[in-house]
Design a protein around this motif. Sequence first.
Motif, PDB file in Angstrom:
ATOM      1  N   LEU A 115       0.829  -1.211   0.000  1.00 30.56           N
ATOM      2  CA  LEU A 115       0.000   0.000   0.000  1.00 30.56           C
ATOM      3  C   LEU A 115       0.861   1.259   0.000  1.00 30.56           C
ATOM      4  N   PHE A 116       1.961   1.246   0.755  1.00 27.79           N
ATOM      5  CA  PHE A 116       2.873   2.391   0.775  1.00 27.79           C
ATOM      6  C   PHE A 116       3.527   2.581  -0.594  1.00 27.79           C
ATOM      7  N   MET A 117       3.914   1.485  -1.225  1.00 29.53           N
ATOM      8  CA  MET A 117       4.573   1.563  -2.536  1.00 29.53           C
ATOM      9  C   MET A 117       3.635   2.184  -3.572  1.00 29.53           C
ATOM     10  N   VAL A 118       2.386   1.762  -3.569  1.00 30.73           N
ATOM     11  CA  VAL A 118       1.406   2.306  -4.520  1.00 30.73           C
ATOM     12  C   VAL A 118       1.125   3.774  -4.218  1.00 30.73           C
ATOM     13  N   HIS A 119       1.020   4.108  -2.933  1.00 36.86           N
ATOM     14  CA  HIS A 119       0.721   5.486  -2.535  1.00 36.86           C
ATOM     15  C   HIS A 119       1.839   6.453  -2.948  1.00 36.86           C
ATOM     16  N   LYS A 120       3.095   6.005  -2.867  1.00 33.15           N
ATOM     17  CA  LYS A 120       4.234   6.875  -3.172  1.00 33.15           C
ATOM     18  C   LYS A 120       4.441   7.077  -4.665  1.00 33.15           C
ATOM     19  N   THR A 121       3.919   6.168  -5.488  1.00 33.08           N
ATOM     20  CA  THR A 121       4.140   6.252  -6.932  1.00 33.08           C
ATOM     21  C   THR A 121       3.192   7.262  -7.567  1.00 33.08           C
ATOM     22  N   LYS A 122       3.763   8.166  -8.344  1.00 33.72           N
ATOM     23  CA  LYS A 122       2.955   9.179  -9.029  1.00 33.72           C
ATOM     24  C   LYS A 122       2.811   8.803 -10.506  1.00 33.72           C
ATOM     25  N   ASP A 123       1.986   9.588 -11.205  1.00 30.25           N
ATOM     26  CA  ASP A 123       1.793   9.419 -12.649  1.00 30.25           C
ATOM     27  C   ASP A 123       1.332   8.013 -13.007  1.00 30.25           C
ATOM     28  N   LYS A 124       0.308   7.541 -12.316  1.00 31.34           N
ATOM     29  CA  LYS A 124      -0.237   6.209 -12.627  1.00 31.34           C
ATOM     30  C   LYS A 124      -1.114   6.289 -13.873  1.00 31.34           C
ATOM     31  N   ASP A 125      -0.991   5.288 -14.750  1.00 27.23           N
ATOM     32  CA  ASP A 125      -1.827   5.206 -15.940  1.00 27.23           C
ATOM     33  C   ASP A 125      -2.174   3.745 -16.205  1.00 27.23           C
ATOM     34  N   ILE A 126      -2.745   3.459 -17.355  1.00 26.59           N
ATOM     35  CA  ILE A 126      -3.186   2.106 -17.668  1.00 26.59           C
ATOM     36  C   ILE A 126      -2.007   1.142 -17.744  1.00 26.59           C
ATOM     37  N   PHE A 127      -0.855   1.607 -18.232  1.00 25.65           N
ATOM     38  CA  PHE A 127       0.322   0.741 -18.318  1.00 25.65           C
ATOM     39  C   PHE A 127       0.870   0.416 -16.919  1.00 25.65           C
ATOM     40  N   TYR A 128       0.670   1.339 -15.992  1.00 28.11           N
ATOM     41  CA  TYR A 128       1.047   1.087 -14.596  1.00 28.11           C
ATOM     42  C   TYR A 128       0.251  -0.095 -14.052  1.00 28.11           C
ATOM     43  N   VAL A 129      -1.038  -0.105 -14.325  1.00 32.40           N
ATOM     44  CA  VAL A 129      -1.913  -1.191 -13.872  1.00 32.40           C
ATOM     45  C   VAL A 129      -1.540  -2.508 -14.552  1.00 32.40           C
ATOM     46  N   ILE A 130      -1.259  -2.447 -15.867  1.00 31.74           N
ATOM     47  CA  ILE A 130      -0.927  -3.664 -16.620  1.00 31.74           C
ATOM     48  C   ILE A 130       0.361  -4.299 -16.092  1.00 31.74           C
ATOM     49  N   THR A 131       1.404  -3.472 -15.889  1.00 33.76           N
ATOM     50  CA  THR A 131       2.673  -4.021 -15.394  1.00 33.76           C
ATOM     51  C   THR A 131       2.530  -4.561 -13.977  1.00 33.76           C
ATOM     52  N   MET A 132       1.670  -3.920 -13.181  1.00 35.51           N
ATOM     53  CA  MET A 132       1.438  -4.429 -11.829  1.00 35.51           C
ATOM     54  C   MET A 132       0.760  -5.798 -11.877  1.00 35.51           C
ATOM     55  N   ILE A 133      -0.227  -5.947 -12.756  1.00 33.32           N
ATOM     56  CA  ILE A 133      -0.918  -7.232 -12.907  1.00 33.32           C
ATOM     57  C   ILE A 133       0.072  -8.308 -13.360  1.00 33.32           C
ATOM     58  N   CYS A 134       0.983  -7.941 -14.258  1.00 32.35           N
ATOM     59  CA  CYS A 134       2.016  -8.893 -14.698  1.00 32.35           C
ATOM     60  C   CYS A 134       2.882  -9.328 -13.514  1.00 32.35           C
ATOM     61  N   GLY A 135       3.211  -8.387 -12.637  1.00 28.98           N
ATOM     62  CA  GLY A 135       3.999  -8.708 -11.450  1.00 28.98           C
ATOM     63  C   GLY A 135       3.254  -9.641 -10.510  1.00 28.98           C
ATOM     64  N   VAL A 136       1.956  -9.379 -10.329  1.00 27.73           N
ATOM     65  CA  VAL A 136       1.131 -10.235  -9.469  1.00 27.73           C
ATOM     66  C   VAL A 136       1.093 -11.659 -10.012  1.00 27.73           C
ATOM     67  N   ILE A 137       0.852 -11.790 -11.315  1.00 24.22           N
ATOM     68  CA  ILE A 137       0.767 -13.119 -11.941  1.00 24.22           C
ATOM     69  C   ILE A 137       2.098 -13.855 -11.824  1.00 24.22           C
ATOM     70  N   THR A 138       3.213 -13.133 -12.045  1.00 19.11           N
ATOM     71  CA  THR A 138       4.543 -13.750 -11.952  1.00 19.11           C
ATOM     72  C   THR A 138       4.800 -14.308 -10.558  1.00 19.11           C
ATOM     73  N   ALA A 139       4.560 -13.481  -9.538  1.00 19.74           N
ATOM     74  CA  ALA A 139       4.790 -13.922  -8.159  1.00 19.74           C
ATOM     75  C   ALA A 139       3.849 -15.058  -7.785  1.00 19.74           C
ATOM     76  N   TRP A 140       2.595 -14.974  -8.226  1.00 22.44           N
ATOM     77  CA  TRP A 140       1.604 -16.004  -7.904  1.00 22.44           C
ATOM     78  C   TRP A 140       2.020 -17.355  -8.496  1.00 22.44           C
ATOM     79  N   MET A 141       2.495 -17.337  -9.732  1.00 24.62           N
ATOM     80  CA  MET A 141       2.915 -18.582 -10.383  1.00 24.62           C
ATOM     81  C   MET A 141       4.142 -19.176  -9.691  1.00 24.62           C
TER      82      MET A 141
END
Length: 307
Positions: A115-141
């Motif tokens: 939550l702190f990492m997301v809060h500190k990051t500025k300039d969020k856009d659709i690619f920010y969400v996509i790369t985050m989802i890729c990170g979630v899937i990678t760690a989950w696998m």
Amino acid sequence: MHTIMQKGLLFFKGLAMGIADLVPGVSGGTVALVTGIYTELLTSLKAFGPKAVKKLFTGNVSSFWQHINGRFLFPVVAGIICSIFCFASLIHYLLSAFDVYMWSFFFGLIMISFLFMVHKTKDKDIFYVITMICGVITAWMITNITPVLTDNPAPSFFFAAGALAICAMILPGLSGSFILLLLGLYDCVLQAVITFNFRILLIFSLGCICGLFCFCRFLHWLLLRFYTYTISFLSGLVLGSLNKVWPWKQNILSSEGSFLQTNISPWTYACNESVTNLMITIGCMVSGLAIVIFLEYMAKSLASAEK
């Protein structure tokens, strides 16, 4: 006095990183990122190279120290090494005797870190969400891979495991200890630390050094050119790793005859155990949240004092 406090805080952050690296599923990189030293740590580690070695072996120690940012790096690395050798036995015992409480504590720590990492990051856009989802899937696998069993591993295997594990330790959300667990080497390396088996430790350390120098440069390059999206991917790794540290689990018998752990709900756990155990587990989770909030407060206080 202020400099001493800064070095003491850096040592404490290194101590926390070392403790995190001892736990399969918890990453020292997450601690570094949340405590605000991640980028500087990568930059300092990246400085180790031919130029630094030349300065050291030509006797220019002062220039070498400045080149590698020794004032920052030394207390952090000292904290990591100190915690690994001082707390390896304790962490091993706590994970065996109080596994649910320990996983709960680290779950709270990692969740608030995300939550702190997301809060500190500025300039969020659709690619920010996509790369985050890729990170979630990678760690989950990765966290759902079944560990292998390794008997009498060759020295070269320890070297390769060290190179691979150190890369995971640097990445927030990916645990070097968990990589060792997947490779069937976690108990071997932990026992080597506890019993001071210098042969295994030396080979493993050489692998770590090799992997560290190569991977740090690549990650530093990514942060320089794609900072926001790199951080979003790393944030996704942190979020996806919660699958591994979910405290409430039960053992199920697989078709191969071995026992596997699966996540269950807190309510199912309370029915199987007791409501008291559930409340203690939640209390441990809140403690993990509180520690990250405290570290964030300390970092802001020091930053304000410098202005």
